[in-house]
Enzyme design. Structure first.
Site, PDB file in Angstrom:
ATOM      1  N   GLU A  42       0.826  -1.208   0.000  1.00 11.34           N
ATOM      2  CA  GLU A  42       0.000   0.000   0.000  1.00 11.34           C
ATOM      3  C   GLU A  42       0.864   1.263   0.000  1.00 11.34           C
ATOM      4  OE1 GLU A  42      -3.542   1.983   2.793  1.00 11.34           O
ATOM      5  OE2 GLU A  42      -2.330   0.326   3.546  1.00 11.34           O
ATOM      6  N   LYS A 115      -9.114   2.625  -2.433  1.00  7.01           N
ATOM      7  CA  LYS A 115      -9.420   2.161  -1.071  1.00  7.01           C
ATOM      8  C   LYS A 115     -10.735   2.769  -0.591  1.00  7.01           C
ATOM      9  CE  LYS A 115      -7.031   1.713   3.419  1.00  7.01           C
ATOM     10  NZ  LYS A 115      -5.791   2.072   4.129  1.00  7.01           N
ATOM     11  N   CYS A 152      -5.592  -3.053   2.405  1.00  4.84           N
ATOM     12  CA  CYS A 152      -5.477  -3.007   3.869  1.00  4.84           C
ATOM     13  C   CYS A 152      -6.808  -2.929   4.612  1.00  4.84           C
ATOM     14  CB  CYS A 152      -4.546  -1.858   4.278  1.00  4.84           C
ATOM     15  SG  CYS A 152      -3.782  -2.127   5.906  1.00  4.84           S
ATOM     16  N   SER A 305      23.874   6.885  32.951  1.00  5.48           N
ATOM     17  CA  SER A 305      23.720   7.235  34.362  1.00  5.48           C
ATOM     18  C   SER A 305      24.108   6.101  35.290  1.00  5.48           C
ATOM     19  CB  SER A 305      22.261   7.617  34.634  1.00  5.48           C
ATOM     20  OG  SER A 305      21.432   6.479  34.506  1.00  5.48           O
ATOM     21  N   ASP A 309      17.598   2.290  32.460  1.00  8.05           N
ATOM     22  CA  ASP A 309      17.086   2.840  31.211  1.00  8.05           C
ATOM     23  C   ASP A 309      18.211   3.179  30.238  1.00  8.05           C
ATOM     24  OD1 ASP A 309      14.327   2.786  32.018  1.00  8.05           O
ATOM     25  OD2 ASP A 309      14.731   4.529  33.267  1.00  8.05           O
ATOM     26  N   ASN A 386      16.309  19.666  39.025  1.00 13.11           N
ATOM     27  CA  ASN A 386      16.079  19.801  37.593  1.00 13.11           C
ATOM     28  C   ASN A 386      17.251  20.468  36.882  1.00 13.11           C
ATOM     29  OD1 ASN A 386      13.581  18.577  37.703  1.00 13.11           O
ATOM     30  ND2 ASN A 386      12.428  20.484  37.808  1.00 13.11           N
TER      31      ASN A 386
END
Length: 566
Positions: A42, A115, A152, A305, A309, A386
């Site tokens: 598509e 479509k 689709c 760090s 993560d 922060n």
């Protein structure tokens, strides 16, 4: 009998000329294999989804020019029919474009189908640009085989639940021998199995074999997994192309059955597919690889760090780009533990990547002294926390500018949901790899990465340590948030709800229902709901993330910022 080549390709949005050349190469490969039909996907000519590029001056002229190039190439292969997807102009009231399927053969367009069902939900926005096609079936005879054509979404409504029109039923009335559906179906956990279920049910209901051809590759937040397949009414899924890679495969269709090119039996298809963590890993790796390549980056940088993560982000980046193309930077402050710095050193040694050290204590001190001098107040508490995150973000952006690396942000879905991140600090970057993974899934994926490697790529010391931003003495994530196994179940229900897989929904619903039976539990749920709502402004400014679940932040979840949430 019909010989068909499935052309599962990785297109680049907007690279119309390049996409046309990929099609031509695959068509030549199909012709060499003796195929009479080659099926692309598509909007393959433009890549999916071109969005407002469709409105750019000259864009549709490029589409027309490249369509001419394909028609010229088809003259060189006169026995081959090409099924392609491309936007096409139309006249009359309504939108001036349609999402079209074209069949090319020997220099001519021999069939056109527009479509009918235009998805405008989740990550889709096709009504923005396209007018639906008429409620008609399109069938093409190739040799002795009647081939029915779909695009689709037109095949997803055979149960009649989402739209008033059912293109699949209309096509079935035309009595084709085979249905060919071209698709740009984004990947998410469980989506492969959902495709098999929906199209398998339609195949059985109408007694029609079906070939489903899907594109592959990463495009911004979305990843397409390929996994093109063939399904028969009685035998179910009998063929599946490879996942997460380009795959050009030639099949034989004979008397309602799909066979290998030589007429032999096809290998069985595993109904289980990939385990969830293996799926996440494959999707994120392909998403990063294509995002970097298409944006002109060869290398990436991550702030290390010593936490889970950043460690997982680095491991996935190495898999996607190679160790020679990934760099890490550790930026210790006065609150950073020796263990976190040491863990970063061990991690980078395991991954085979360089680790630069850029201490920030002096920078933080300078900012704090100047703040007090300018505003007459000491910098303390949350503003000081922060500040450390923002200085780190600035250092990483300096590195990105100086060395040309793509900066990868490391936030996960749990943190992004409740705003446990610093705008212009740890949210800096060009792409987030973990932004659609809950924190509990981050831990599980880190363990999977080690298991898949057969060794400790991510040190167990990182996986086992209590999560902490290390922006204040003795800080732990649980100082501000409930434990992640609790938080994540609440978030799943509030953010994804019924979009979750049934088992996952039932588990989250039962957990949260039991929690809300107690006053303190109900208060916690309402607190989390409020945190999600008031941090929409952060998510709106955060980098794009790679989508792996049913409802991801970004294009798949559009919420107002300035609004009242009950």
């Amino acid at each position: 009998m019909l010989t068909i080549t499935v052309a599962q390709l990785n297109y680049t949005v907007g690279d119309i000329e390049g996409n046309a050349q990929k099609m031509i190469a695959a068509a030549r490969q199909a012709a060499q294999a003796g195929a009479e039909l080659v099926v692309f996907t598509e909007l393959g000519l433009t890549g999916y989804y071109p969005a407002d590029l469709l409105e750019e001056p000259g864009f549709m002229q490029r589409v027309d020019d490249s369509l001419g190039t394909l028609l010229d190439a088809s003259r060189e292969l006169p026995a081959l029919h090409w099924v392609i997807g491309a936007p096409q102009g139309r006249e009359g009231a309504g939108k001036q474009l349609q999402n079209a399927l074209l069949v090319l053969c020997n220099g001519a367009v021999v069939r056109r189908y527009a479509k009918q069902l235009l998805p405008t939900y989740n990550v889709f926005d096709e009504h923005r640009h396209f007018e639906p096609g008429p409620d008609v079936a399109r069938v093409l005879r190739i040799g002795h085989t009647q081939v029915g054509l779909l695009i689709c979404e037109d095949g997803w409504n055979d149960a009649g639940l989402a739209y008033a029109v059912n293109p699949f039923a209309r096509l079935a009335d035309a009595a084709p021998d085979l249905v060919v559906s071209i698709n740009a179906s984004p990947s998410e956990v469980g989506k492969r199995e959902q495709r098999h279920q929906v199209f398998g049910a339609a195949s059985r209901r109408h007694g029609l074999p079906l070939l489903y051809v899907n594109q592959v590759g990463g495009q911004d937040q979305i990843v397409f997994d390929g996994a093109s397949f063939a399904v028969e009414p009685e035998r179910g899924v009998t063929f599946e192309a490879h996942r997460f890679v380009e795959d050009v495969t030639t099949l034989r269709f004979d008397q309602g059955r799909f066979l290998a090119r030589d007429g032999g039996a096809l290998p069985p298809v595993d109904p289980q597919g990939l385990p969830t963590m293996a799926f996440y890993r494959a999707q994120i790796v392909l998403g990063l690889r294509d995002y970097a390549r298409r944006c002109g980056f060869r290398q990436a940088v991550v702030g290390s760090s010593g936490g889970i993560d950043s460690a997982l982000t680095l491991a996935l980046a190495v898999e996607a780009l190679g160790a020679d193309n990934v760099a890490a930077v550790t930026m210790p402050s006065v609150w950073s533990s020796t263990g976190s710095v040491d863990d970063s050193v061990v991690l980078c040694r395991h991954l085979g990547i360089p680790l630069a050290t850029h201490p920030i204590a002096a920078l933080v001190d300078g900012y704090a002294r100047q703040f007090e001098a300018s505003f007459g107040q000491k910098l303390a508490g949350l503003p000081l926390e922060n500040l450390q995150a923002r200085i780190r973000g600035t250092v990483l952006m300096e590195h990105s500018n100086a060395f040309g690396h793509l900066l990868l942000t490391t936030g996960n879905k749990s943190e992004l949901s409740v705003g446990y991140c610093t705008l212009y600090g740890d949210t800096n970057g060009g792409l987030g790899l973990l932004g659609d993974l809950y924190k509990t899934e981050v831990f599980a994926l880190a363990r999977h990465v080690n298991e898949a490697a057969g060794r400790e790529l991510i040190p167990n010391a990182i996986i086992d340590k209590p999560p902490s931003a290390e922006l204040a003495p003795g800080q732990r994530d649980t100082d501000s948030l409930p434990p992640y196994p609790v938080l994540d179940e609440i978030l799943k229900l509030l953010i994804e709800g019924r979009r979750l897989a049934r088992a996952e929904y039932d588990a989250a619903y039962a957990f949260v229902t039991e929690l809300r039976a107690r006053p303190e539990g109900e208060a916690l749920v309402q607190r989390i709901r409020a945190m999600i709502a008031r941090n929409e402004y952060k998510r709106r400014q955060a980098p794009p993330i790679i989508r792996v679940r049913s409802r991801a932040f970004g294009v798949g979840r559009q919420m107002p910022i300035a609004a009242k949430f009950v």
